[in-house]
Design a protein around this motif. Structure first.
Motif, mmCIF file in Angstrom:
data_model
loop_
_atom_site.group_PDB
_atom_site.id
_atom_site.type_symbol
_atom_site.label_atom_id
_atom_site.label_comp_id
_atom_site.label_asym_id
_atom_site.label_seq_id
_atom_site.Cartn_x
_atom_site.Cartn_y
_atom_site.Cartn_z
ATOM 1 N N VAL A 176 0.840 -1.201 0.000
ATOM 2 C CA VAL A 176 0.000 0.000 0.000
ATOM 3 C C VAL A 176 0.876 1.253 0.000
ATOM 4 N N VAL A 177 1.913 1.239 0.848
ATOM 5 C CA VAL A 177 2.822 2.380 0.909
ATOM 6 C C VAL A 177 3.537 2.576 -0.421
ATOM 7 N N HIS A 178 4.037 1.474 -0.991
ATOM 8 C CA HIS A 178 4.751 1.564 -2.263
ATOM 9 C C HIS A 178 3.829 2.046 -3.379
ATOM 10 N N LEU A 179 2.586 1.543 -3.357
ATOM 11 C CA LEU A 179 1.631 1.962 -4.377
ATOM 12 C C LEU A 179 1.331 3.450 -4.253
ATOM 13 N N GLY A 180 1.175 3.921 -3.017
ATOM 14 C CA GLY A 180 0.918 5.342 -2.810
ATOM 15 C C GLY A 180 2.062 6.192 -3.332
ATOM 16 N N ARG A 181 3.289 5.756 -3.089
ATOM 17 C CA ARG A 181 4.452 6.494 -3.580
ATOM 18 C C ARG A 181 4.492 6.484 -5.103
ATOM 19 N N ALA A 182 4.142 5.331 -5.691
ATOM 20 C CA ALA A 182 4.155 5.225 -7.147
ATOM 21 C C ALA A 182 3.128 6.173 -7.764
ATOM 22 N N VAL A 183 1.948 6.246 -7.151
ATOM 23 C CA VAL A 183 0.908 7.153 -7.653
ATOM 24 C C VAL A 183 1.360 8.595 -7.530
ATOM 25 N N ASP A 184 1.966 8.941 -6.392
ATOM 26 C CA ASP A 184 2.461 10.310 -6.196
ATOM 27 C C ASP A 184 3.525 10.656 -7.234
ATOM 28 N N SER A 185 4.424 9.701 -7.504
ATOM 29 C CA SER A 185 5.485 9.931 -8.482
ATOM 30 C C SER A 185 4.900 10.135 -9.875
ATOM 31 N N ARG A 186 3.917 9.300 -10.214
ATOM 32 C CA ARG A 186 3.290 9.418 -11.529
ATOM 33 C C ARG A 186 2.624 10.780 -11.691
ATOM 34 N N ASP A 187 1.953 11.241 -10.629
ATOM 35 C CA ASP A 187 1.251 12.522 -10.687
ATOM 36 C C ASP A 187 2.225 13.689 -10.880
ATOM 37 N N VAL A 188 3.326 13.695 -10.125
ATOM 38 C CA VAL A 188 4.256 14.824 -10.213
ATOM 39 C C VAL A 188 4.986 14.814 -11.555
ATOM 40 N N ILE A 189 5.264 13.617 -12.095
ATOM 41 C CA ILE A 189 5.885 13.541 -13.419
ATOM 42 C C ILE A 189 4.920 14.061 -14.477
ATOM 43 N N GLY A 190 3.634 13.723 -14.315
ATOM 44 C CA GLY A 190 2.631 14.231 -15.249
ATOM 45 C C GLY A 190 2.536 15.746 -15.199
ATOM 46 N N GLN A 191 2.604 16.313 -14.002
ATOM 47 C CA GLN A 191 2.562 17.771 -13.852
ATOM 48 C C GLN A 191 3.783 18.417 -14.514
ATOM 49 N N ALA A 192 4.950 17.786 -14.305
ATOM 50 C CA ALA A 192 6.181 18.333 -14.885
ATOM 51 C C ALA A 192 6.125 18.285 -16.407
ATOM 52 N N LYS A 193 5.594 17.207 -16.948
ATOM 53 C CA LYS A 193 5.463 17.131 -18.414
ATOM 54 C C LYS A 193 4.543 18.237 -18.917
ATOM 55 N N GLY A 194 3.474 18.502 -18.184
ATOM 56 C CA GLY A 194 2.566 19.579 -18.588
ATOM 57 C C GLY A 194 3.250 20.930 -18.606
ATOM 58 N N VAL A 195 4.108 21.181 -17.621
ATOM 59 C CA VAL A 195 4.859 22.444 -17.564
ATOM 60 C C VAL A 195 5.749 22.583 -18.793
ATOM 61 N N LEU A 196 6.486 21.516 -19.119
ATOM 62 C CA LEU A 196 7.406 21.559 -20.259
ATOM 63 C C LEU A 196 6.650 21.680 -21.580
ATOM 64 N N MET A 197 5.508 21.006 -21.701
ATOM 65 C CA MET A 197 4.710 21.069 -22.924
ATOM 66 C C MET A 197 4.220 22.488 -23.177
ATOM 67 N N GLU A 198 3.805 23.164 -22.114
ATOM 68 C CA GLU A 198 3.309 24.529 -22.270
ATOM 69 C C GLU A 198 4.440 25.514 -22.535
ATOM 70 N N ARG A 199 5.549 25.333 -21.799
ATOM 71 C CA ARG A 199 6.638 26.311 -21.898
ATOM 72 C C ARG A 199 7.397 26.202 -23.202
ATOM 73 N N PHE A 200 7.619 24.984 -23.722
ATOM 74 C CA PHE A 200 8.449 24.789 -24.900
ATOM 75 C C PHE A 200 7.661 24.340 -26.123
ATOM 76 N N SER A 201 6.345 24.272 -26.001
ATOM 77 C CA SER A 201 5.479 23.886 -27.131
ATOM 78 C C SER A 201 5.899 22.534 -27.705
ATOM 79 N N VAL A 202 6.101 21.558 -26.835
ATOM 80 C CA VAL A 202 6.462 20.202 -27.255
ATOM 81 C C VAL A 202 5.317 19.261 -26.894
#
Length: 247
Positions: A176-202
């Motif tokens: 459960v703990v590992h799954l929670g960490r994995a979900v958190d990691s996936r979410d923050v990576i998704g947010q970071a990709k969104g930032v880069l997509m908007e900033r660099f038009s990729v």
């Protein structure tokens, strides 16, 4: 083991398994562990108290004790680095079980500093069963008795069955703990990709490649790079808001 004990054991184990399936949070899982410990104390002949000891990096922590006294005895074993629980955690027999038949007798020599404290607390015998071994993390189910020589072969087997339940639950809580960490990691990576997509038009693939290359270039984990990027955007946004309010 007489028929009544067998029936009691089966009912207790089925109840623990049924409860385990209903649990959804870490708090629920810890409650179930406490219920398993209590059921083991009620079922194993001679046992009057119990708990689970967990060691991480050489430090023993007392979990789910049936009384404060048990928690104190577990902590004492950690401080002394000596006792049945520590032996079960670090160097048990092949079946993972360690039994102290009489802490006021022959076993006092085996654990010379812990034994007098246990006897003074009213316990003459202890049964400890190792639950899991996972790198630097280990755990054991500990049962205490006020009389010497009460943990026979049947007690050993019965305690082993409860230990199996507790081991499954510990494994489940870790997942459960590992799954929670994995979900958190996936979410923050998704947010970071969104930032880069908007900033660099990729697109999403190119944004992810940028994160990977940044991770490799800085020797940081991918999730750490993503977390820094999202944090930096958040900080700059907050700074702009504060600046606008000041003006």
């Amino acid at each position: 083991m007489h028929p009544g004990q067998v029936e009691q054991l089966v009912v207790a184990l089925r109840g623990a398994a049924r409860t385990l399936l209903d649990r959804r949070t870490i708090r629920d899982l810890q409650q179930t562990l406490s219920e398993i410990v209590s059921a083991a104390v009620e079922t194993v002949p001679g046992a009057v108290a119990g708990g689970i000891s967990v060691t991480e990096d050489g430090i023993v922590d007392s979990r789910n004790p049936t009384s404060r006294g048990i928690s104190e005895l577990d902590r004492l074993q950690s401080e002394l680095h000596e006792g049945p629980c520590v032996t079960a955690l670090e160097s048990p027999a092949g079946d993972g079980v360690v039994i102290a038949d009489d802490l006021a007798g022959a076993d006092a020599e085996r654990w010379p500093r812990f034994a007098p404290a246990a006897v003074a607390a009213g316990y003459r015998s202890v049964l400890s069963t190792q639950l899991v071994t996972n790198g630097s993390s280990r755990a054991a189910l500990n049962l205490y008795a006020t009389d010497p020589g009460v943990f026979d072969l049947e007690a050993r087997v019965t305690a082993g069955l409860f230990a199996a339940q507790a081991a499954m639950l510990l494994y489940g809580s870790e997942q459960v703990v590992h799954l929670g960490r994995a979900v958190d990691s996936r979410d923050v990576i998704g947010q970071a990709k969104g930032v880069l997509m908007e900033r660099f038009s990729v697109d999403e693939t190119e944004a992810f490649r940028m994160l990977v290359e940044s991770s490799q270039g800085t020797n940081l984990k991918l999730v750490d790079v993503a977390r820094w990027l999202v944090g930096e955007v958040t900080r700059r946004g907050s700074a702009r808001l504060e600046s606008g309010q000041e003006t």
